[in-house]
Design an enzyme around this catalytic site. Structure first.
Site, PDB file in Angstrom:
ATOM      1  CB  VAL A   1       2.418   2.556   4.907  1.00 55.68           C
ATOM      2  CG1 VAL A   1       3.822   3.124   4.845  1.00 55.68           C
ATOM      3  CG2 VAL A   1       1.667   2.820   3.606  1.00 55.68           C
TER       4      VAL A   1
ATOM      5  CE  LYS B   1      -3.452  -4.324   1.325  1.00 58.88           C
ATOM      6  NZ  LYS B   1      -4.204  -3.561   2.309  1.00 58.88           N
TER       7      LYS B   1
ATOM      8  CG  ASP C   1      -1.954  -1.131   1.176  1.00 62.07           C
ATOM      9  OD1 ASP C   1      -1.922  -1.937   0.225  1.00 62.07           O
ATOM     10  OD2 ASP C   1      -2.771  -1.235   2.111  1.00 62.07           O
TER      11      ASP C   1
ATOM     12  CB  CYS D   1      -2.107  -2.595   5.444  1.00 69.87           C
ATOM     13  SG  CYS D   1      -3.738  -1.825   5.296  1.00 69.87           S
TER      14      CYS D   1
ATOM     15  CD  GLU E   1      -7.130  -0.072   2.992  1.00 64.28           C
ATOM     16  OE1 GLU E   1      -6.025   0.126   3.520  1.00 64.28           O
ATOM     17  OE2 GLU E   1      -8.216   0.056   3.589  1.00 64.28           O
TER      18      GLU E   1
HETATM   19  N1  TIU Z   1      -2.530   0.377   4.285  1.00 64.93           N
HETATM   20  C1  TIU Z   1      -3.010   0.648   5.498  1.00 64.93           C
HETATM   21  O1  TIU Z   1      -2.384   0.459   6.518  1.00 64.93           O
HETATM   22  N2  TIU Z   1      -4.286   1.201   5.542  1.00 64.93           N
HETATM   23  C2  TIU Z   1      -4.750   1.904   6.594  1.00 64.93           C
HETATM   24  O2  TIU Z   1      -5.931   2.196   6.665  1.00 64.93           O
HETATM   25  N3  TIU Z   1      -3.843   2.296   7.499  1.00 64.93           N
HETATM   26  C3  TIU Z   1      -4.048   3.138   8.555  1.00 64.93           C
HETATM   27  O3  TIU Z   1      -3.145   3.301   9.359  1.00 64.93           O
HETATM   28  N4  TIU Z   1      -5.214   3.745   8.672  1.00 64.93           N
END
Ligand code: TIU
Length: 225
Positions: free
Chosen positions: A158, A130, A25, A163, A73
């Protein structure tokens, strides 16, 4: 053939031919100033420090002939795969699917949903779209890894506690050994960065191993195959 990577709680035996680099992501909406993440009040600099280490690791991994998988995401434009609870969570004025700073928020095909240019996928690298936090839920990731003989994952991206952690846990339950380089994963919250990494390597590596990109680069430089 395996190459040892210094890691916690103990050495990780990297088998490059059976290992995939999974970059989670690294999307514009999470990392770029003016994106959805910043719109929610998050400090994107906490995530942006992972860009250079990821770029160096990705370059070395590609040079070594390793497999690379990217994830994003997001949701279908018709939002049919967006759980109603995820749509309303946070009670924000603008939520997933609404017009955001870089197109519709977390919708596939929109600018903000795409991967940052520094880590842009090559045409031969699968991109997993995803709908959830974990990369295995409602995707073909497991099938792709199985077809390619993958048993180990280096997981970066991240956010560390959301995630990345969810994906590592899903992978662990499916029989993959996961190695997480701490400088290549980021959280908007420093305390969650620490806790997210601690949880992976606790109890003898309950979900996996933690290392740094320097150690993986050293193993690749030593001719990991
Ligand atoms: N990729 C991911 O971690 N999506 C999130 O929503 N992360 C947050 O920290 N919100």
């Amino acid at each position: 053939m395996s190459a040892p990577v210094a890691a916690e709680p103990y050495e990780f035996d990297l088998e490059l031919a059976h290992c995939a680099l999974v970059i989670i992501d690294m999307q514009r909406d999470f990392l770029e100033p003016g994106g959805f993440g910043e719109m929610l009040g998050n400090d994107v600099s906490q995530l942006r420090r992972t860009i250079d280490p990821n770029r160096a690791l990705l370059a070395a991994w590609r040079d070594a002939g390793g497999q690379v998988i990217h994830t994003r995401e997001g949701h279908r434009p018709d939002l049919a795969d967006l759980p109603p609870c995820k749509k309303v969570r946070g009670r924000g004025a603008r939520t997933i699917g609404d017009a955001g700073p870089m197109g519709r928020i977390l919708v596939r095909g929109e600018e903000g949903h795409d991967i940052i240019r520094e880590l842009y996928p090559r045409a031969d690298e699968p991109v997993i779209d995803k709908p959830g936090k974990g990369a295995f839920f409602a995707t073909d990731l497991h099938a792709i890894l199985q077809h390619r003989g993958v048993r180990q994952l280096v997981v970066t991206g991240v956010t560390t506690e959301v995630c990345v952690n969810t994906t590592v846990r899903e992978a662990n339950d499916r029989g993959y050994d996961c190695l997480v380089p701490e400088d290549c994963v980021g959280s908007y919250f420093p305390e969650f960065q620490q806790a997210g990494l601690a949880m992976i390597k606790a109890q003898g590596g309950i979900f996996g191993w933690v290392t740094s990109s320097r150690e993986i680069l050293a193993a690749l430089g030593g001719g990991a195959k």
